[in-house]
Design a protein around this motif. Structure first.
Motif, PDB file in Angstrom:
ATOM      1  N   THR A 122       0.875  -1.250  -0.015  1.00 21.37           N
ATOM      2  CA  THR A 122       0.085  -0.107  -0.054  1.00 21.37           C
ATOM      3  C   THR A 122       1.018   1.224  -0.067  1.00 21.37           C
ATOM      4  O   THR A 122       0.279   2.391   0.089  1.00 21.37           O
ATOM      5  CB  THR A 122      -0.996  -0.021   1.165  1.00 21.37           C
ATOM      6  OG1 THR A 122      -0.268  -0.247   2.363  1.00 21.37           O
ATOM      7  CG2 THR A 122      -1.794  -1.055   0.880  1.00 21.37           C
TER       8      THR A 122
ATOM      9  N   VAL B 262       2.345  -3.399  -8.306  1.00 24.63           N
ATOM     10  CA  VAL B 262       0.797  -3.580  -8.088  1.00 24.63           C
ATOM     11  C   VAL B 262       0.110  -2.959  -9.381  1.00 24.63           C
ATOM     12  O   VAL B 262       0.208  -2.046  -9.631  1.00 24.63           O
ATOM     13  CB  VAL B 262       0.451  -2.720  -6.766  1.00 24.63           C
ATOM     14  CG1 VAL B 262      -0.861  -2.874  -6.737  1.00 24.63           C
ATOM     15  CG2 VAL B 262       1.076  -3.297  -5.576  1.00 24.63           C
TER      16      VAL B 262
ATOM     17  N   ARG C 181      -4.291   3.611  -3.268  1.00 23.46           N
ATOM     18  CA  ARG C 181      -4.728   3.230  -2.035  1.00 23.46           C
ATOM     19  C   ARG C 181      -6.331   2.869  -2.127  1.00 23.46           C
ATOM     20  O   ARG C 181      -7.003   2.174  -1.399  1.00 23.46           O
ATOM     21  CB  ARG C 181      -4.483   4.269  -0.857  1.00 23.46           C
ATOM     22  CG  ARG C 181      -2.952   4.353  -0.696  1.00 23.46           C
ATOM     23  CD  ARG C 181      -2.706   4.527   0.734  1.00 23.46           C
ATOM     24  NE  ARG C 181      -1.336   4.616   0.984  1.00 23.46           N
ATOM     25  CZ  ARG C 181      -0.524   5.634   1.519  1.00 23.46           C
ATOM     26  NH1 ARG C 181      -1.334   6.639   1.805  1.00 23.46           N
ATOM     27  NH2 ARG C 181       0.645   5.533   1.413  1.00 23.46           N
TER      28      ARG C 181
ATOM     29  N   ILE D 285      -7.134  -0.584  -3.163  1.00 30.17           N
ATOM     30  CA  ILE D 285      -6.496  -1.603  -2.557  1.00 30.17           C
ATOM     31  C   ILE D 285      -7.327  -1.553  -1.077  1.00 30.17           C
ATOM     32  O   ILE D 285      -7.360  -0.367  -0.323  1.00 30.17           O
ATOM     33  CB  ILE D 285      -5.290  -1.509  -1.823  1.00 30.17           C
ATOM     34  CG1 ILE D 285      -4.153  -1.716  -3.434  1.00 30.17           C
ATOM     35  CG2 ILE D 285      -4.799  -2.805  -1.039  1.00 30.17           C
ATOM     36  CD1 ILE D 285      -2.819  -1.463  -3.162  1.00 30.17           C
TER      37      ILE D 285
ATOM     38  N   PRO E 213     -12.679  -1.750  -4.638  1.00 24.54           N
ATOM     39  CA  PRO E 213     -11.061  -1.719  -5.058  1.00 24.54           C
ATOM     40  C   PRO E 213     -10.783  -3.504  -5.871  1.00 24.54           C
ATOM     41  O   PRO E 213     -11.815  -4.200  -5.710  1.00 24.54           O
ATOM     42  CB  PRO E 213     -10.417  -2.052  -3.816  1.00 24.54           C
ATOM     43  CG  PRO E 213     -11.727  -2.725  -2.848  1.00 24.54           C
ATOM     44  CD  PRO E 213     -12.841  -1.940  -3.296  1.00 24.54           C
TER      45      PRO E 213
ATOM     46  N   ILE F 273      -8.334  -5.113  -5.275  1.00 24.99           N
ATOM     47  CA  ILE F 273      -7.359  -5.756  -4.392  1.00 24.99           C
ATOM     48  C   ILE F 273      -8.100  -5.705  -2.973  1.00 24.99           C
ATOM     49  O   ILE F 273      -8.250  -4.464  -2.454  1.00 24.99           O
ATOM     50  CB  ILE F 273      -5.950  -5.436  -4.394  1.00 24.99           C
ATOM     51  CG1 ILE F 273      -5.409  -5.615  -5.630  1.00 24.99           C
ATOM     52  CG2 ILE F 273      -5.282  -5.998  -3.279  1.00 24.99           C
ATOM     53  CD1 ILE F 273      -3.822  -4.909  -5.945  1.00 24.99           C
TER      54      ILE F 273
END
Ligand code: ADP
Ligand code: ADP
Length: 228
Positions: free
Chosen positions: A49, A61, A78, A81, A156, A158
């Motif tokens: 993150t 990522v 962010r 995620i 998100p 993820i």
């Protein structure tokens, strides 16, 4: 979706929390991250993150190299995620609605849209109708569900969960892990840090084992290395 190559993280005090860690998690996968307390699980999530930067090695990522990511791109990273904590980090003096809505209020979404999204997210975690309650009036399992609703509210791609069942009994733990499996089924990439081997056996997903900051290859006899 998440790719680490030879990642080492040494904190300013000299402690090496991760040593030469490499793995690759495909989009749409759900993996467990197993390891005892202090193994480096939270550090790994902080790297993914971009709360922390690796001392060496590379982290990708969604094809973005986090070492090269400009600061103005961090909020977007962010938002993509969702993070869930063992202690869920809810605002105890705010309603369930406010807790879940917070990430949308922050980005200035119109109120009507926020209401629609919060209702949908609470529905997905089985908390419909609890909007007005304070977290303190909910059970531990329900509080964790509020944390999950807040984590998914920005849709998100993820989800990272750090010991999400740490304080829950077996039955409630099953329910919480099953919620993650539901999100995974609709395409969300999920990584769950846990030392609950019951869940790992129950679901049978790929498991990345960390010990003292290093990946363990379970095909080999395990020898614990002392921390440097
Ligand atoms: P886990 O989540 O698996 O319990 P952590 O990533 O929290 O492991 O910690 C791994 C190791 O790094 C531990 O020994 C911990 O004490 C150490 N550590 C974590 N954060 C810091 C920090 N900010 N500074 C120094 N050491 C840290
Ligand atoms: P509705 O169409 O009723 O609004 P959605 O299917 O759009 O319901 O999703 C409701 C909520 O479920 C979203 O706000 C989000 O919190 C979560 N959700 C659904 N699909 C995803 C996804 N692919 N990734 C992350 N969260 C999702």
């Amino acid at each position: 979706m998440i790719k680490l190559s030879h990642v080492t993280k040494r904190y300013p005090n000299g402690h090496e929390a991760l040593h030469d860690v490499s793995f690759d998690i495909a989009a749409g996968e759900m993996v467990f991250l197993a390891g005892h307390s202090g193994a480096g699980k939270s550090t790994l999530f902080k790297l993914i993150t971009r709360i922390e930067k690796p001392t060496s090695g590379q982290i990708l990522v969604d094809n973005q190299n986090l070492s090269r990511l400009r600061d103005n791109k961090i909020p977007a990273l962010r938002r993509d995620i969702g993070v869930i904590f063992q202690d869920h980090k809810l605002l105890m003096d705010r309603s369930v609605f406010d807790n879940v809505a917070l990430p949308l209020i922050v980005i200035g979404m119109p109120h009507d849209e926020i209401q629609k999204r919060v209702r949908a997210a609470l529905g997905k975690v089985g908390l419909s109708g609890k909007e007005k309650q304070l977290p303190i009036t909910l059970s531990g399992g329900e509080q964790q569900r509020v944390g999950i609703a807040r984590a998914v509210i920005n849709r998100p791609s993820i989800l990272l969960a750090d010991e999400p069942t740490g304080n829950l009994d077996d039955a409630l733990s099953d329910e919480i892990i099953d919620i993650f499996a539901d999100f995974n089924r609709v395409g969300v990439t999920v990584m769950i840090a846990t030392h609950d081997f019951r869940q790992i056996e129950r679901l049978g997903n790929r498991t990345i084992h960390l010990a003292h900051g290093q990946l363990m290859n379970l095909a080999q006899p395990v020898t614990h290395q002392p921390n440097p």
